[in-house]
Design an enzyme around this catalytic site. Structure first.
Site, PDB file in Angstrom:
ATOM      1  N   CYS A   2       3.135  27.972  -1.063  1.00 41.26           N
ATOM      2  CA  CYS A   2       4.603  28.432  -1.180  1.00 41.26           C
ATOM      3  C   CYS A   2       4.905  27.906   0.156  1.00 41.26           C
ATOM      4  O   CYS A   2       4.309  28.257   1.465  1.00 41.26           O
ATOM      5  CB  CYS A   2       5.033  29.891  -1.030  1.00 41.26           C
ATOM      6  SG  CYS A   2       4.513  30.894  -2.584  1.00 41.26           S
ATOM      7  N   TRP A  74       4.400  28.565  -5.098  1.00 44.04           N
ATOM      8  CA  TRP A  74       3.024  28.283  -5.658  1.00 44.04           C
ATOM      9  C   TRP A  74       2.785  29.603  -6.287  1.00 44.04           C
ATOM     10  O   TRP A  74       2.671  30.584  -5.730  1.00 44.04           O
ATOM     11  CB  TRP A  74       2.039  27.790  -5.110  1.00 44.04           C
ATOM     12  CG  TRP A  74       0.797  27.416  -5.703  1.00 44.04           C
ATOM     13  CD1 TRP A  74       0.558  26.222  -6.099  1.00 44.04           C
ATOM     14  CD2 TRP A  74      -0.531  28.264  -5.857  1.00 44.04           C
ATOM     15  NE1 TRP A  74      -0.957  26.191  -6.732  1.00 44.04           N
ATOM     16  CE2 TRP A  74      -1.173  27.535  -6.477  1.00 44.04           C
ATOM     17  CE3 TRP A  74      -0.840  29.467  -5.486  1.00 44.04           C
ATOM     18  CZ2 TRP A  74      -2.422  27.876  -6.860  1.00 44.04           C
ATOM     19  CZ3 TRP A  74      -2.126  30.057  -6.016  1.00 44.04           C
ATOM     20  CH2 TRP A  74      -2.819  29.188  -6.779  1.00 44.04           C
ATOM     21  N   ASN A 100       5.986  34.074   1.706  1.00 41.39           N
ATOM     22  CA  ASN A 100       4.843  33.376   1.578  1.00 41.39           C
ATOM     23  C   ASN A 100       3.574  34.167   1.929  1.00 41.39           C
ATOM     24  O   ASN A 100       3.439  34.751   2.906  1.00 41.39           O
ATOM     25  CB  ASN A 100       4.786  32.007   2.250  1.00 41.39           C
ATOM     26  CG  ASN A 100       3.342  31.320   2.437  1.00 41.39           C
ATOM     27  OD1 ASN A 100       2.997  30.667   3.269  1.00 41.39           O
ATOM     28  ND2 ASN A 100       2.531  31.290   1.452  1.00 41.39           N
ATOM     29  N   GLY A 101       2.662  34.508   0.951  1.00 48.52           N
ATOM     30  CA  GLY A 101       1.607  35.401   1.006  1.00 48.52           C
ATOM     31  C   GLY A 101       1.408  36.265  -0.104  1.00 48.52           C
ATOM     32  O   GLY A 101       2.066  35.988  -1.316  1.00 48.52           O
ATOM     33  N   GLU A 487     -17.181  14.557  -3.900  1.00 50.03           N
ATOM     34  CA  GLU A 487     -15.749  14.406  -3.647  1.00 50.03           C
ATOM     35  C   GLU A 487     -15.100  13.461  -4.580  1.00 50.03           C
ATOM     36  O   GLU A 487     -13.874  13.509  -4.601  1.00 50.03           O
ATOM     37  CB  GLU A 487     -15.879  14.005  -1.899  1.00 50.03           C
ATOM     38  CG  GLU A 487     -14.486  13.583  -1.512  1.00 50.03           C
ATOM     39  CD  GLU A 487     -13.414  14.577  -1.447  1.00 50.03           C
ATOM     40  OE1 GLU A 487     -13.748  15.627  -1.668  1.00 50.03           O
ATOM     41  OE2 GLU A 487     -12.135  14.214  -1.158  1.00 50.03           O
ATOM     42  N   LYS A 491     -11.672  14.508  -6.841  1.00 52.52           N
ATOM     43  CA  LYS A 491     -10.655  13.549  -6.510  1.00 52.52           C
ATOM     44  C   LYS A 491     -10.215  13.278  -7.980  1.00 52.52           C
ATOM     45  O   LYS A 491      -8.739  13.202  -8.249  1.00 52.52           O
ATOM     46  CB  LYS A 491     -10.845  12.252  -5.915  1.00 52.52           C
ATOM     47  CG  LYS A 491     -10.172  11.896  -4.447  1.00 52.52           C
ATOM     48  CD  LYS A 491      -9.397  12.742  -3.503  1.00 52.52           C
ATOM     49  CE  LYS A 491      -9.610  14.110  -3.629  1.00 52.52           C
ATOM     50  NZ  LYS A 491      -9.711  14.833  -2.201  1.00 52.52           N
ATOM     51  N   GLU A 494      -8.550  16.557  -9.848  1.00 52.11           N
ATOM     52  CA  GLU A 494      -7.501  16.851  -9.060  1.00 52.11           C
ATOM     53  C   GLU A 494      -6.210  15.955  -9.400  1.00 52.11           C
ATOM     54  O   GLU A 494      -5.199  16.638  -9.982  1.00 52.11           O
ATOM     55  CB  GLU A 494      -7.587  16.747  -7.580  1.00 52.11           C
ATOM     56  CG  GLU A 494      -8.247  17.748  -6.892  1.00 52.11           C
ATOM     57  CD  GLU A 494      -8.412  17.613  -5.539  1.00 52.11           C
ATOM     58  OE1 GLU A 494      -8.094  18.602  -4.676  1.00 52.11           O
ATOM     59  OE2 GLU A 494      -8.344  16.267  -4.927  1.00 52.11           O
ATOM     60  N   HIS A 510     -31.792  16.460 -15.518  1.00 50.28           N
ATOM     61  CA  HIS A 510     -31.845  18.007 -15.761  1.00 50.28           C
ATOM     62  C   HIS A 510     -30.610  18.584 -16.412  1.00 50.28           C
ATOM     63  O   HIS A 510     -30.535  19.770 -16.349  1.00 50.28           O
ATOM     64  CB  HIS A 510     -32.084  18.785 -14.715  1.00 50.28           C
ATOM     65  CG  HIS A 510     -33.575  18.489 -13.683  1.00 50.28           C
ATOM     66  ND1 HIS A 510     -34.645  18.559 -14.263  1.00 50.28           N
ATOM     67  CD2 HIS A 510     -33.836  17.761 -12.716  1.00 50.28           C
ATOM     68  CE1 HIS A 510     -35.789  18.194 -13.627  1.00 50.28           C
ATOM     69  NE2 HIS A 510     -35.067  17.592 -12.540  1.00 50.28           N
ATOM     70  N   LYS A 609      -1.375  22.422  -1.575  1.00 54.28           N
ATOM     71  CA  LYS A 609      -2.142  21.719  -0.372  1.00 54.28           C
ATOM     72  C   LYS A 609      -3.013  22.889   0.419  1.00 54.28           C
ATOM     73  O   LYS A 609      -3.752  22.789   0.979  1.00 54.28           O
ATOM     74  CB  LYS A 609      -1.423  20.768   0.498  1.00 54.28           C
ATOM     75  CG  LYS A 609      -2.186  20.225   1.614  1.00 54.28           C
ATOM     76  CD  LYS A 609      -1.804  18.751   1.732  1.00 54.28           C
ATOM     77  CE  LYS A 609      -2.834  18.025   2.501  1.00 54.28           C
ATOM     78  NZ  LYS A 609      -3.885  17.457   1.734  1.00 54.28           N
TER      79      LYS A 609
HETATM   80  C1  G6P Z   1      -6.616  23.152  -1.396  1.00 49.75           C
HETATM   81  C2  G6P Z   1      -6.342  21.695  -1.384  1.00 49.75           C
HETATM   82  C3  G6P Z   1      -7.427  20.835  -0.975  1.00 49.75           C
HETATM   83  C4  G6P Z   1      -8.354  21.386   0.253  1.00 49.75           C
HETATM   84  C5  G6P Z   1      -8.652  22.839   0.119  1.00 49.75           C
HETATM   85  C6  G6P Z   1      -9.009  23.525   1.415  1.00 49.75           C
HETATM   86  O1  G6P Z   1      -7.414  23.204  -2.327  1.00 49.75           O
HETATM   87  O2  G6P Z   1      -5.710  21.110  -2.546  1.00 49.75           O
HETATM   88  O3  G6P Z   1      -7.090  19.542  -0.682  1.00 49.75           O
HETATM   89  O4  G6P Z   1      -9.311  20.653   0.285  1.00 49.75           O
HETATM   90  O5  G6P Z   1      -7.395  23.336  -0.282  1.00 49.75           O
HETATM   91  O6  G6P Z   1      -7.875  23.451   2.329  1.00 49.75           O
HETATM   92  P1  G6P Z   1      -7.967  23.221   3.937  1.00 49.75           P
HETATM   93  O7  G6P Z   1      -6.753  23.031   4.512  1.00 49.75           O
HETATM   94  O8  G6P Z   1      -8.800  24.441   4.411  1.00 49.75           O
HETATM   95  O9  G6P Z   1      -9.049  21.956   4.123  1.00 49.75           O
END
Ligand code: G6P
Length: 614
Positions: A2, A74, A100-101, A487, A491, A494, A510, A609
């Site tokens: 948010c 969000w 927001n929260g 990672e 990616k 996501e 396994h 994000k």
């Molecule tokens: C969300 C974002 C990710 C990020 C994660 C942790 O899921 O979409 O890209 O890695 O949060 O966020 P931070 O700001 O703590 O790295």
């Protein structure tokens, strides 16, 4: 998670608010809304979907007014639709609020308000607040700012809130606890409020980061005053904002994600600045200098993080253990905090977070702090909550990352962890001078080597075209390339919504091996190093089952080339530094596959994000 933005001053608020929402859209894009005070009226418009939908919807409405609040959501409580979009208004239409929260005790409060005749128009937790303020105003005969303060005394949870009212059309009131809120002090007796500084930077470089349980009252006549919820006045701490407007724009790239991938040679270099000098043979992280001795003596380091940042910690674990011989445990912040974790004297907890606002990481840190640990932070966003609650820390200096899928922040986090591990190893004597100097020299070459990897973009795009219709993918790596595989898989899922799993290469037999057939792309990090021959065997196991191998190899490799369907070469480097290079082709592969599938790479569905809820 948010985004909120607000304006009070002499300019028209609507264009400022919309632009601000677009900057904050990375925090959520389920719905957007705006409320404006104009000539004694409170006009409120909100719409499901992106900010663009709101702009369309409001195009034929009255959007005048010099005071306004706006929100991009969000969804947590209540599905993403028009009625659950913020702002929310009181029954008499006097008050409007953005939030927001999460209000954790909203159900108790809601029941009580319903029993007193309040009618709820949405399914959100936020609406409770606006009725509560209204109720307190009526009961106690106080103005809405005081009513907000009293209301917050009975609220549990996290909030960044801004409220406006028809009753006091020259005033805006904001409050914060655990969710970020920044106030920009404009040059024309005007004020800009936002979840982060990105909507503010083009108007002013003077900002105040609100602290927990603070309330800001901003009045066109008297300016800004700060209080805490116990009603004591506080002195605002005005800071200079170090953010460049260009950093928030796409700079000719089609997407922020692509721009951010290409920025990595620069962002890694920025991370080195003032910290690494290979010629003179030193590495120093000024931010954590006061805790250096404790790090050298530490029996155990616990790293806490979420998402991509958690993967960076896993790379950090290999570096700290191998180079500095420190026992490291990497924890998902969300698990750590609810597990009654064992923290011993001398333990150091390091939180890694791009945003510095992730709720679980914050809570894990607070818990560790309460148990007496030294808590350090590695954050990207300057002034963020985590950077303020830690004893010390190092910024990653990657610059604003707007694409929701993290790219340059990850490599910057790994860079900081590498610098830290090297610095401790050298001072602790677990690494001899020659090896130390060689590593520093290798590290200094990384930005140029990342540049070389990026030159493979067209080749990587062709590979992406072949696998864009895959429904599953497997990512394999060993040692510190295992987190690179995790990672890579993250990616892909996501942004392209292809199901992908990252595995230590040897673990494939396994379980995941059962999934391999001619339709399964298997992305493998097979660079030269300790496990090279083992990974080659794993590749053969995949090929024997007709799986497709896309391998990241060291320049000049001949062996894997004969087995793989595709290879992507990366420059040779020290084994410990491979993650900084091998991650980049995976970022590009995911990017191109997602674009070819027509996905919104910068704002993937359901994600945000900055995750400021548990
Ligand atoms: C969300 C974002 C990710 C990020 C994660 C942790 O899921 O979409 O890209 O890695 O949060 O966020 P931070 O700001 O703590 O790295």
């Amino acid at each position: 998670m948010c985004g909120i933005v607000a304006y009070i001053g002499k300019k028209e608020a609507y264009p400022i608010l919309i632009k601000g929402l677009q900057r904050l859209e990375y925090r959520g894009y389920d719905s957007a809304g705006v409320a404006l005070l104009s000539n004694g009226e409170l006009n409120l418009y909100k719409k499901q979907g992106k900010v663009a939908n709101l702009v369309d919807f409001a195009s034929d409405k009255n959007t005048t007014g010099q005071i306004g609040i706006a929100h991009t959501r969000w969804a947590t409580h209540g599905e993403p639709n028009d009625k659950n979009a913020h702002p929310h208004s009181s029954s008499n239409g006097n008050l409007a609020i953005i939030h927001n929260g999460i209000i954790e005790n909203y159900d108790v409060l809601k029941e009580e308000l319903i029993s007193r005749g309040y009618v709820f128009k949405s399914d959100t937790d936020t609406e409770v607040l606006v009725h509560l303020i209204d109720d307190i105003q009526k009961k106690e005969g106080v103005w809405f700012g005081e009513a907000l303060r009293i209301a917050l005394l009975s609220v549990t949870g996290a909030y960044a809130i801004v409220v406006i009212s028809k009753d006091k059309p020259d005033t805006i009131v904001a409050a914060r606890k655990s969710s970020p809120l920044v106030i920009g002090i404009g040059k024309e007796n005007d004020f800009y409020l936002a979840s982060d500084a990105t909507p503010i930077v083009e108007y002013t470089d003077q900002v105040v980061y609100m602290n927990d349980e603070e309330i800001a009252v901003i009045d066109l006549k008297d300016g800004m005053k700060l209080w805490n919820i116990q009603d004591e006045e506080k002195t605002p701490y005005v800071q200079h904002l170090e953010l460049q407007l260009e950093a928030l724009e796409k700079g000719g790239y089609e997407h922020f994600m692509l721009k951010e991938i290409h920025e990595q040679p620069r962002s890694i270099n920025d991370c080195f600045r003032g910290r690494l000098n290979a010629t003179e043979g030193w590495v120093e992280l000024g931010g954590i200098k006061d805790y250096e001795q404790q790090l050298i003596n530490a029996n155990r380091v616990v790293m806490v993080a979420c998402g991509t940042s958690w993967h960076a910690c896993l790379v950090g674990e290999y570096l700290f253990e191998d180079l500095a011989r420190i026992n490291v445990e990497v924890e998902y912040a969300s698990e750590f905090r609810y597990r009654n974790p064992i923290i011993n004297e001398g333990d150091i907890v390091i939180a890694v977070s791009q945003s510095g606002e992730t709720a679980d990481t914050m809570a894990a840190l607070e818990l560790a702090k309460s148990k007496g640990a030294i808590i350090l932070g590695i954050c990207n966003v300057v002034g963020s909550s985590i950077s303020r609650i830690t004893h010390a820390g190092s910024y990653t200096h990657a610059g604003p990352e707007i694409g929701v899928a993290s790219t340059k922040a990850f490599t910057a986090q790994v860079t900081v962890l590498t610098l830290m591990a090297l610095s401790i190893a050298h001072k602790k004597g677990t690494m001899n001078e020659t090896k130390f100097r060689t590593m520093l020299a290798e590290l200094e070459l990384i930005p140029d080597k990342v540049k070389k990897v990026l030159e493979n973009n067209a080749h990587i795009e062709r590979i992406a075209a072949e696998y864009k219709d895959a429904t599953n993918a497997l990512y394999l790596g060993r040692g510190s390339s295992f987190p690179v595989a995790l990672e890579g898989a993250l990616k892909l899922k996501e942004i392209s919504y292809i199901h992908a799993e990252g595995y230590p290469a040897a673990e494939m037999k396994h379980g995941p091996i059962a999934l391999i057939d001619e339709a399964m792309p298997v992305f493998v990090v097979a660079t030269k190093g300790t496990s090279y021959e083992k990974v080659v065997s794993n590749i053969q196991e995949v090929k024997a089952r007709k799986g497709k191998i896309i391998a990241i190899v060291t320049e000049g490799d001949e062996q894997v080339k004969l087995m793989a369907d595709h290879i992507i070469e990366i420059p040779d480097t020290d084994e410990h530094l491979v993650p900084l290079l091998a991650t980049v082709p995976f970022q590009l592969l995911s990017y191109h596959m997602a674009v070819m599938r027509g996905c919104n790479v910068d704002q993937p569905r359901n994600l945000a994000k900055s995750v400021t809820v548990e």
